[in-house]
Enzyme design. Structure first.
Site, PDB file in Angstrom:
ATOM      1  CG  HIS A   1      -1.571 -41.154  19.570  1.00 16.47           C
ATOM      2  ND1 HIS A   1      -0.126 -41.285  18.000  1.00 16.47           N
ATOM      3  CD2 HIS A   1      -1.163 -41.194  19.852  1.00 16.47           C
ATOM      4  CE1 HIS A   1       0.191 -41.750  19.324  1.00 16.47           C
ATOM      5  NE2 HIS A   1       0.395 -42.172  20.345  1.00 16.47           N
TER       6      HIS A   1
ATOM      7  CG  ASP B   1      -2.724 -40.436  28.143  1.00 12.00           C
ATOM      8  OD1 ASP B   1      -1.711 -41.963  28.663  1.00 12.00           O
ATOM      9  OD2 ASP B   1      -1.173 -39.960  27.447  1.00 12.00           O
TER      10      ASP B   1
HETATM   11  N1  CMC Z   1      -8.852 -31.796  20.747  1.00 13.52           N
HETATM   12  C1  CMC Z   1      -9.271 -30.982  19.894  1.00 13.52           C
HETATM   13  N2  CMC Z   1      -8.084 -30.530  18.924  1.00 13.52           N
HETATM   14  C2  CMC Z   1      -7.352 -30.786  18.541  1.00 13.52           C
HETATM   15  C3  CMC Z   1      -6.806 -32.015  19.318  1.00 13.52           C
HETATM   16  C4  CMC Z   1      -8.231 -32.274  21.178  1.00 13.52           C
HETATM   17  N3  CMC Z   1      -6.999 -33.329  21.655  1.00 13.52           N
HETATM   18  N4  CMC Z   1      -6.278 -32.750  19.086  1.00 13.52           N
HETATM   19  C5  CMC Z   1      -5.784 -32.690  17.966  1.00 13.52           C
HETATM   20  N5  CMC Z   1      -6.826 -31.366  17.702  1.00 13.52           N
HETATM   21  C6  CMC Z   1      -6.916 -30.479  16.518  1.00 13.52           C
HETATM   22  C7  CMC Z   1      -5.706 -29.542  16.045  1.00 13.52           C
HETATM   23  O1  CMC Z   1      -6.112 -28.259  16.792  1.00 13.52           O
HETATM   24  C8  CMC Z   1      -5.664 -29.323  15.050  1.00 13.52           C
HETATM   25  O2  CMC Z   1      -6.463 -28.501  14.077  1.00 13.52           O
HETATM   26  P1  CMC Z   1      -6.614 -27.996  12.707  1.00 13.52           P
HETATM   27  O3  CMC Z   1      -5.867 -28.593  12.428  1.00 13.52           O
HETATM   28  O4  CMC Z   1      -7.348 -27.342  12.684  1.00 13.52           O
HETATM   29  O5  CMC Z   1      -5.170 -26.306  13.300  1.00 13.52           O
HETATM   30  C9  CMC Z   1      -4.879 -31.055  14.406  1.00 13.52           C
HETATM   31  O6  CMC Z   1      -6.358 -31.624  15.449  1.00 13.52           O
HETATM   32  C10 CMC Z   1      -3.863 -32.473  14.447  1.00 13.52           C
HETATM   33  O7  CMC Z   1      -3.684 -30.848  15.310  1.00 13.52           O
HETATM   34  P2  CMC Z   1      -2.040 -31.508  15.537  1.00 13.52           P
HETATM   35  O8  CMC Z   1      -1.651 -30.667  16.960  1.00 13.52           O
HETATM   36  O9  CMC Z   1      -1.657 -30.471  14.566  1.00 13.52           O
HETATM   37  O10 CMC Z   1      -1.753 -32.578  16.089  1.00 13.52           O
HETATM   38  P3  CMC Z   1      -0.421 -33.373  16.484  1.00 13.52           P
HETATM   39  O11 CMC Z   1       0.022 -34.461  16.147  1.00 13.52           O
HETATM   40  O12 CMC Z   1       0.170 -31.970  16.671  1.00 13.52           O
HETATM   41  O13 CMC Z   1      -1.078 -33.798  18.045  1.00 13.52           O
HETATM   42  C11 CMC Z   1      -1.512 -34.983  19.737  1.00 13.52           C
HETATM   43  C12 CMC Z   1      -1.182 -34.518  18.780  1.00 13.52           C
HETATM   44  C13 CMC Z   1      -1.336 -35.867  21.031  1.00 13.52           C
HETATM   45  C14 CMC Z   1      -0.354 -33.566  20.880  1.00 13.52           C
HETATM   46  C15 CMC Z   1      -2.940 -33.797  20.366  1.00 13.52           C
HETATM   47  O14 CMC Z   1      -3.957 -34.717  20.001  1.00 13.52           O
HETATM   48  C16 CMC Z   1      -3.372 -33.168  21.628  1.00 13.52           C
HETATM   49  O15 CMC Z   1      -2.679 -32.325  21.901  1.00 13.52           O
HETATM   50  N6  CMC Z   1      -3.989 -33.654  22.351  1.00 13.52           N
HETATM   51  C17 CMC Z   1      -4.252 -34.132  23.500  1.00 13.52           C
HETATM   52  C18 CMC Z   1      -3.320 -34.571  24.495  1.00 13.52           C
HETATM   53  C19 CMC Z   1      -3.577 -36.345  24.753  1.00 13.52           C
HETATM   54  O16 CMC Z   1      -4.032 -36.445  25.222  1.00 13.52           O
HETATM   55  N7  CMC Z   1      -2.262 -36.767  24.137  1.00 13.52           N
HETATM   56  C20 CMC Z   1      -1.664 -37.922  24.854  1.00 13.52           C
HETATM   57  C21 CMC Z   1      -1.250 -38.718  23.293  1.00 13.52           C
HETATM   58  S1  CMC Z   1      -1.149 -40.210  23.217  1.00 13.52           S
HETATM   59  C22 CMC Z   1      -0.466 -40.667  25.035  1.00 13.52           C
HETATM   60  C23 CMC Z   1       1.551 -40.578  24.538  1.00 13.52           C
HETATM   61  O17 CMC Z   1       1.797 -41.439  23.172  1.00 13.52           O
HETATM   62  O18 CMC Z   1       1.958 -39.466  25.163  1.00 13.52           O
END
Ligand code: CMC
Length: 436
Positions: free
Chosen positions: A314, A371
């Protein structure tokens, strides 16, 4: 209303750029991080700040929802989400989000009456559905139909009139379950079921979704209605997430609330946001059995593989999402009530256990989010996965309209207009086609 009064600069920061120093005011919130006021930065320095994804940018002042991502804390108007999920009901929470305080008995009764007596949609709206292909994704229908509400309820689109704003908010909160249930009925080719005024918000939604007119009476289970209500409470608001920011940005130009909420629904649809519960359940089905979990954990950790563990991670929570904890228990209650023995729950529990111990997920502070468990509950209740994000949109409408209403009366509100770091060509002369 919120007791906390407007921000006043209580400190300054000094920014030095190429030998020149600039003072930037610092404001403290009632709780949470302070903010640096950069509004005069461009005027004074000719420079923009650069923050794609707004990871360090507060876009507005708000007194509605507070999240402490480190602690895993979520407060609606100061009340912890766990207490609201246990003791309150969705419409009381809706009143709280909209008005800032919990209602007294009279206010509660009046609000519930107003919502209940606006649940029916304009009869002509029924025909609007007929224009969609019968296999259209329900979120596609939601975007279209909610956007079309501004044509059906044009008498509540003058955003400068507080009474019209109140009526539009009531109409949106009241009619969104009816529209959501209609998208489901349309997708399975069954007739629409009209709302019933003797049922609660969650009961009525389940009745309109799973009841069939002119056949045997559909009895709404209390356990299922309670779980539905809890899911609605947990999804009602989440401060300045992508869809809420979309609603605010659309509204900042003066667009009407129905159009703004339709924009929010579009933003919610993506798999990184509201679409994650659908994606999560699809992922659990794809994994299928506990012995295949290590393969998927390895894929999630592999930088050359775009796969991510859906329902994990998140932007704000770097600890357990408090909503996931409430839903973990609710998932067990619902499955027990329905006597469902879903192997996906075993996969989910084992996946959670393994991921919480894996150094990759531990170091990156990737915990289960809301989720992760909601999909299992919704599947057990009988919703197809394509309806999951629709339910999220239904609940979040309350948050969107509360945030939109807060923005409209904010004297500091301006049209949202970010700037850019331009990396394209500079000015150049047009070349005739023969010379290219
Ligand atoms: N599985 C594997 N690796 C992950 C995941 C995941 N679900 N989420 C983040 N990472 C890694 C990512 O690859 C990155 O690694 P590095 O620093 O080595 O490049 C690091 O963790 C940070 O991730 P980020 O993408 O920079 O973080 P963000 O804040 O931009 O993204 C997120 C947050 C929710 C989009 C992401 O965690 C994700 O895609 N999760 C899966 C989708 C999901 O479950 N979304 C629902 C969110 S809760 C409901 C809502 O509020 O909408």
């Amino acid at each position: 209303m919120a007791k906390y009064e407007k921000t006043v600069a209580d400190d300054t920061a000094t920014l030095t750029i190429r030998g020149e120093s600039y003072e930037l005011p610092i404001y403290g919130g009632s709780v949470g991080p302070d903010v640096l006021d950069i509004r005069a930065l461009y005027g004074n320095t000719g420079m923009f700040t650069f923050d794609p994804g707004f990871t360090s940018t507060a876009s507005c002042e708000s007194a509605i929802t507070y999240i402490d991502g480190g602690k895993g804390e979520l407060l609606y108007r100061g009340y912890p989400i766990e207490q609201l999920a246990e003791k309150s009901d969705f419409l009381e929470v809706a009143y709280l989000l909209l008005n800032g305080e919990l209602p007294n008995k009279e206010q509660d009764a009046k609000f519930k009456h107003d919502i209940t007596y606006h649940t029916m949609v304009h009869e002509q709206l029924n025909r609007f559905f007929g224009g969609f292909r019968r296999d259209a994704h329900p979120m596609a229908i939601m975007c279209g139909v909610v956007g079309a509400m501004s044509a059906f309820y044009h008498d509540s689109t003058d955003i400068s009139d507080p009474e019209q704003r109140r009526v539009a908010s009531t109409r949106l909160i009241a009619k969104i379950p009816t529209i959501a249930a209609m998208t489901y009925k349309y997708s399975i080719g069954q007739p629409f079921v009209y709302p019933r005024n003797d049922l609660s918000y969650a009961e009525n939604f389940l009745y309109m979704t799973f009841g069939v007119p002119e056949s045997e009476e559909y009895k709404v289970s209390k356990t299922l209605a309670d779980a539905m209500d809890k899911i609605f409470i947990l999804h009602a608001d989440h401060e300045q997430n992508a869809s809420t920011s979309t609603v605010r940005l659309a509204g900042s130009s003066g667009a009407n609330p129905f159009a703004c909420i339709a924009a929010g629904i579009a933003s919610l649809w993506g798999p990184a946001h509201g679409g994650a519960n659908e994606a999560c359940l699809n992922m659990l089905s794809e994994i299928g059995s506990v012995d295949r979990i290590p393969e998927y954990i390895a894929k999630a950790k592999d930088k050359s593989d775009p796969f991510r563990l859906m329902g994990f991670g998140h932007r704000v929570y770097k600890n357990f999402d408090p909503r996931a904890k409430v839903l973990q228990q609710a998932a067990h209650d619902v499955l027990a009530e329905l006597g469902v023995n879903d192997p996906l729950l075993d996969v989910a529990q084992e996946l959670e256990k393994i991921a919480l111990e894996d150094p990759y997920f531990v170091e990156k502070k990737l915990y289960p989010n809301v989720d992760f468990y909601s999909g299992i509950i919704l599947k057990a209740m009988g919703f197809p996965t394509s309806m999951f994000t629709v339910l999220f949109a239904l609940a979040r409408t309350v948050g969107w309209i509360s945030q939109w209403g807060e923005m409209i009366v904010d004297p500091t509100q301006k049209i949202g207009r970010p700037r850019q770091l331009f990396i394209g060509e500079g000015a150049r002369d047009y070349t005739d086609i023969e010379n290219r």
